[in-house]
Design an enzyme around this catalytic site. Sequence first.
Site, PDB file in Angstrom:
ATOM      1  N   VAL A 288       0.890  -1.162   0.000  1.00 36.97           N
ATOM      2  CA  VAL A 288       0.000   0.000   0.000  1.00 36.97           C
ATOM      3  C   VAL A 288       0.930   1.214   0.000  1.00 36.97           C
ATOM      4  O   VAL A 288       1.316   1.735   1.037  1.00 36.97           O
ATOM      5  CB  VAL A 288      -0.933  -0.001   1.220  1.00 36.97           C
ATOM      6  CG1 VAL A 288      -1.869   1.197   1.170  1.00 36.97           C
ATOM      7  CG2 VAL A 288      -1.735  -1.302   1.270  1.00 36.97           C
ATOM      8  N   ASP A 465       5.234   1.508   2.816  1.00 36.71           N
ATOM      9  CA  ASP A 465       4.078   0.615   2.833  1.00 36.71           C
ATOM     10  C   ASP A 465       3.221   0.981   4.047  1.00 36.71           C
ATOM     11  O   ASP A 465       3.633   0.767   5.193  1.00 36.71           O
ATOM     12  CB  ASP A 465       4.550  -0.840   2.914  1.00 36.71           C
ATOM     13  CG  ASP A 465       3.418  -1.837   2.762  1.00 36.71           C
ATOM     14  OD1 ASP A 465       2.243  -1.433   2.887  1.00 36.71           O
ATOM     15  OD2 ASP A 465       3.708  -3.034   2.523  1.00 36.71           O
ATOM     16  N   HIS A 466       2.028   1.517   3.792  1.00 35.98           N
ATOM     17  CA  HIS A 466       1.186   2.029   4.875  1.00 35.98           C
ATOM     18  C   HIS A 466       0.656   0.914   5.770  1.00 35.98           C
ATOM     19  O   HIS A 466       0.138   1.186   6.869  1.00 35.98           O
ATOM     20  CB  HIS A 466       0.020   2.853   4.307  1.00 35.98           C
ATOM     21  CG  HIS A 466      -0.301   4.063   5.129  1.00 35.98           C
ATOM     22  ND1 HIS A 466      -0.279   4.062   6.500  1.00 35.98           N
ATOM     23  CD2 HIS A 466      -0.650   5.330   4.774  1.00 35.98           C
ATOM     24  CE1 HIS A 466      -0.608   5.259   6.961  1.00 35.98           C
ATOM     25  NE2 HIS A 466      -0.836   6.054   5.928  1.00 35.98           N
ATOM     26  N   ARG A 467       0.756  -0.336   5.348  1.00 36.35           N
ATOM     27  CA  ARG A 467       0.383  -1.440   6.229  1.00 36.35           C
ATOM     28  C   ARG A 467       1.347  -1.561   7.396  1.00 36.35           C
ATOM     29  O   ARG A 467       0.976  -2.009   8.485  1.00 36.35           O
ATOM     30  CB  ARG A 467       0.367  -2.762   5.460  1.00 36.35           C
ATOM     31  CG  ARG A 467      -0.598  -2.829   4.297  1.00 36.35           C
ATOM     32  CD  ARG A 467      -0.430  -4.124   3.539  1.00 36.35           C
ATOM     33  NE  ARG A 467       0.963  -4.323   3.146  1.00 36.35           N
ATOM     34  CZ  ARG A 467       1.468  -5.473   2.722  1.00 36.35           C
ATOM     35  NH1 ARG A 467       0.689  -6.544   2.648  1.00 36.35           N
ATOM     36  NH2 ARG A 467       2.732  -5.570   2.370  1.00 36.35           N
ATOM     37  N   VAL A 469       3.897   1.032   8.152  1.00 40.92           N
ATOM     38  CA  VAL A 469       4.404   2.316   8.638  1.00 40.92           C
ATOM     39  C   VAL A 469       3.261   3.330   8.658  1.00 40.92           C
ATOM     40  O   VAL A 469       2.571   3.515   7.655  1.00 40.92           O
ATOM     41  CB  VAL A 469       5.548   2.839   7.741  1.00 40.92           C
ATOM     42  CG1 VAL A 469       6.109   4.147   8.303  1.00 40.92           C
ATOM     43  CG2 VAL A 469       6.643   1.796   7.580  1.00 40.92           C
TER      44      VAL A 469
END
Length: 496
Positions: A288, A465-467, A469
């Site tokens: 993401v 990666d927003h999952r 961080v």
Amino acid sequence: MKEVLLPELAESVVEGEILKWLVEEGDTIALEQPLCEVMTDKVTVELPSPVAGVLSKRLAGEGDIVAVHAAIALIDESGSGAGAPSPAQAIQDTAENPTTTDAQLPTQAQEEREQLTGDAGGSIVEARHLPKADDDSTSLFKAFASDEAVKVQGLGQRQASPAPQAPVRNDGRVLAVPAARQLARELNVDLGMVQGSGPNGRIRVSDVLSHSQAGQAANAAPVQPAPSPTAPAPTAQPAAKGALGGLPVAPVQYRTPKGYEHLEDRVPLRGMRRAISNQMVASHLYTVRTLTVDEVNLSKLVEFRARVKDEAKAADVKLSYLPFIFKAVAAALRKYPSLNTSFDEATQEIVQKRYYNMGMAVATDAGLTVPVLRDVNQKSVFDLAREVVDLASRAQAGKLQPDELSGSTFSITNIGSIGALFSFPIINVPDAAILGIHSIVKRPIVDEHDNIVVAHMMYLSLSFDHRLVDGAEAARFCKEVIRLLENPDRLMLEAM
């Protein structure tokens, strides 16, 4: 007859592409003579012959994707190919002489006899070499294992054909690459009903898409009767879309505009370009990706580098800004460890790492490659400078080893070396983030005393990666990198 198997060229590598055969069938082969060029993860290596003899048969063609431990060639160790009967002749001899046992047949003949007679317990037998794979069947991710047998079906076929049910691992999970698992969840597809085309029957993204498309076709509404002349024309409906941002459920075929056929050329997607393509699709499907941008005043670092340039020259070191950036990033990762992680889709675990290996994107004539500088936190600026020059030069020459392209925990891409102002870097999976550094340019700024001064400014682009961080932590990470780069004396104290 000796089978030449594709060896494990590096840790976690489960397949390779046959780029070029260096010998022909019937050629006499010396021990350790290079047989072919194999590419794995953008690295090309020559595969030596394990024995001396005559190359009897090439079992994989140029451009084929071959699984580790699969046979790619047969070598007659007697020194002459005439002594070994062809598989067809061996089967015919066996038919005429029923006392002949399988142990007396060449391996390939045993396989074809089993397919003819059903001695293997059915029409599915264990393959001795990998089938030819087209571009749609190339892996997007490394597989979990390569111990399971690849299966083929039918008389004399070398096309991959999975069993009616998807193969499973020892723990009972269906064999599938992570991107295929994610796509199956989004499309509500049962992986147990999907036939896999990868090594060992592993399910790939294209298999999930094909299964979903077949299900949609089966559930399609019946054809409506033609409307009457007075009835309004039906409204056109959009084509069926998948769940990933409107991607079509099947690959889109390009069609040449009429009259322009003679002005187009088609080049197979092979070698490094295919490896890059797979990695980019993997990053798109399996992260993401989010972007944060900031800027750093490098004026003090520019002065510091100028002061130590003579010392670097005396030590035979070509000192760029990259080693300082590596040290600042490693120090910031210790403070914000979520950016130094990976996500294991198979086990649903976040892998937290206490080591700092930096991937360094290098543009070459063949394409982009990412060699890895290991244990950056334990090396001096001069050590890193030497390593940067060494890896970059060998990357340009195509002489990197497979293990030099794996194991990164974070990556840096220097877009500024070609003059770019901004970028949105692609995450180098399985890393959680990548930092894009850009051109250092002189710009007027307002300093802490409200004076307008000329400063050496550079933009930073952090893709993460927003999952794994959060946005706030990504921003704080950038601020920590900026703090260290704007204070090189502090950097030397904290990053060593």
